[in-house]
Design an enzyme around this catalytic site. Structure first.
Site, PDB file in Angstrom:
ATOM      1  N   THR A 191      36.614  51.914 141.450  1.00 40.56           N
ATOM      2  CA  THR A 191      37.768  51.769 142.326  1.00 40.56           C
ATOM      3  C   THR A 191      37.433  50.958 143.563  1.00 40.56           C
ATOM      4  O   THR A 191      36.323  51.023 144.062  1.00 40.56           O
ATOM      5  CB  THR A 191      38.248  53.167 142.801  1.00 40.56           C
ATOM      6  OG1 THR A 191      38.521  53.993 141.683  1.00 40.56           O
ATOM      7  CG2 THR A 191      39.494  53.060 143.657  1.00 40.56           C
ATOM      8  N   THR A 209      41.795  49.153 140.281  1.00 45.47           N
ATOM      9  CA  THR A 209      40.676  49.466 139.390  1.00 45.47           C
ATOM     10  C   THR A 209      40.918  48.933 137.990  1.00 45.47           C
ATOM     11  O   THR A 209      42.058  48.718 137.575  1.00 45.47           O
ATOM     12  CB  THR A 209      40.478  50.991 139.312  1.00 45.47           C
ATOM     13  OG1 THR A 209      39.317  51.297 138.543  1.00 45.47           O
ATOM     14  CG2 THR A 209      41.673  51.676 138.668  1.00 45.47           C
ATOM     15  N   THR A 242      38.036  58.124 144.872  1.00 45.33           N
ATOM     16  CA  THR A 242      37.270  57.355 143.898  1.00 45.33           C
ATOM     17  C   THR A 242      36.345  58.293 143.139  1.00 45.33           C
ATOM     18  O   THR A 242      35.928  59.325 143.652  1.00 45.33           O
ATOM     19  CB  THR A 242      36.452  56.246 144.588  1.00 45.33           C
ATOM     20  OG1 THR A 242      35.758  55.484 143.595  1.00 45.33           O
ATOM     21  CG2 THR A 242      35.444  56.813 145.571  1.00 45.33           C
ATOM     22  N   GLY A 243      36.050  57.921 141.899  1.00 41.67           N
ATOM     23  CA  GLY A 243      35.172  58.758 141.084  1.00 41.67           C
ATOM     24  C   GLY A 243      35.797  59.088 139.748  1.00 41.67           C
ATOM     25  O   GLY A 243      36.390  58.232 139.091  1.00 41.67           O
TER      26      GLY A 243
END
Length: 331
Positions: A191, A209, A242-243
């Protein structure tokens, strides 16, 4: 897992706040972002590729562009960079070899957003999302509809696979018993998330993303989902995440972080509270790759990672200074 009732949730919020506050006090000053010394525009983004994105956003804003212009053009930087394999052009494809892009942008003043999911053949999904916001009464367009909309708006279709990303996909596809998740999480951050203020209380949040490498075709993570990947409210603040998007979508991370701020938490405390709440509901989430960034209406910022094994490196632009910093890791 037992359902979480409202009263239990509120108790967990209070407990998480106390734990987060004590945890943050134990961190060294270099671990936590400092408060802004003066009013002015602030740009906060995820990962190392957020630094040039912030710098471009600041350039656009100081050149007379709006905050929406700045966030869009800032995010265009990693979208256009073929060396970044998790955003835009050169992003690693899905399991079928097709690069599918997601993006969202939200205006905290109008409380309106534009989002696109599963967009193919268009390298700047954040710009398409911006036009969904500006040109339609809709919030989200997906798949072929999003692609046709982009063409109608004047975007040109192009091949998003680079020779390098094609080679990586062929290597994955031809490997017996190949993995179906990140091959190397440390190098495949999925991202570019950005939150920004103009220094006068206006906030914007944006995210773009190409999602998980080798994902099942049609998969959508948290990034383009309003309240998950992005959220902005000029009355409170803005956040992005994010992740592991499949995990974080279940917690509506961005809007939850903003809601923590609305109850009095600082941006840093709100980031920690969100992650603490995820662990409270399911202890296995402690090992999840989850990170969040936040900003309040005064330009104060926060950034936190669930654990040190997946520690967010975030970019901060403020008062003409562009920095790359490590987020607090809760575990």
């Amino acid at each position: 897992m037992d359902p979480v009732h409202r009263r239990e949730f509120m108790k967990s919020v209070a407990g998480a706040a106390a734990i987060a506050a004590s945890d943050l006090k134990a961190k060294s000053p270099s671990d936590a972002p400092s408060d802004p010394p003066e009013s002015g525009p602030v740009f906060l983004s995820t990962w190392a590729h957020g630094k040039p994105a912030n710098e471009r956003a600041a350039e656009v804003f100081h050149g007379g562009g709006s905050l929406l212009d700045a966030v869009e053009k800032g995010i265009n930087v990693p979208e256009d960079d073929p060396k970044i394999t998790s955003v835009g052009y050169g992003g690693l494809p899905n399991a079928e070899g097709v690069v599918e892009l997601d993006a969202a942008i939200m205006d905290g003043t109008r409380h309106r957003a534009g989002c696109v999911c599963n967009l193919h053949s268009i390298k700047n999904p954040i710009s398409v999302a911006r036009l969904v916001l500006e040109k339609t009464r809709h919030t989200t367009l997906a798949g072929e509809g999003a692609f046709r909309f982009a063409l109608k708006m004047g975007f040109e279709a192009q091949q998003l696979l680079t020779p390098e990303s094609l080679e990586a996909w062929l290597k994955w596809k031809n490997t017996p018993h190949h993995q179906t998740f990140w091959l190397n999480p440390a190098d495949n951050h999925d991202t570019i998330g950005m939150v920004a203020t103009d220094g006068r209380g206006h906030l914007v949040s944006g995210c773009s993303t190409s999602g998980l490498a080798w994902k099942i075709a049609g998969r959508v993570g948290d990034s383009p989902l309003l309240g998950c990947g992005v959220y902005a409210d000029d009355n409170v603040g803005a956040a992005s995440a994010t992740g592991d998007g499949d995990l974080m979508t279940n917690y509506c991370t961005s809007v939850s972080t903003v809601h923590f701020m609305s109850r009095g938490a600082s941006p840093q405390e709100a980031c920690a509270e969100l992650l603490q709440h995820m662990v409270k509901t399911d202890p296995q989430n402690k090992s999840g790759g989850c990170c969040v960034i936040a900003m309040d209406v005064h330009g104060k910022v926060g950034a936190a990672s669930m654990h040190s094994g997946y520690r967010l490196k975030y970019a901060l632009w403020r008062n003409g200074e562009s920095q790359l910093l490590d987020a607090v890791a809760l575990y």
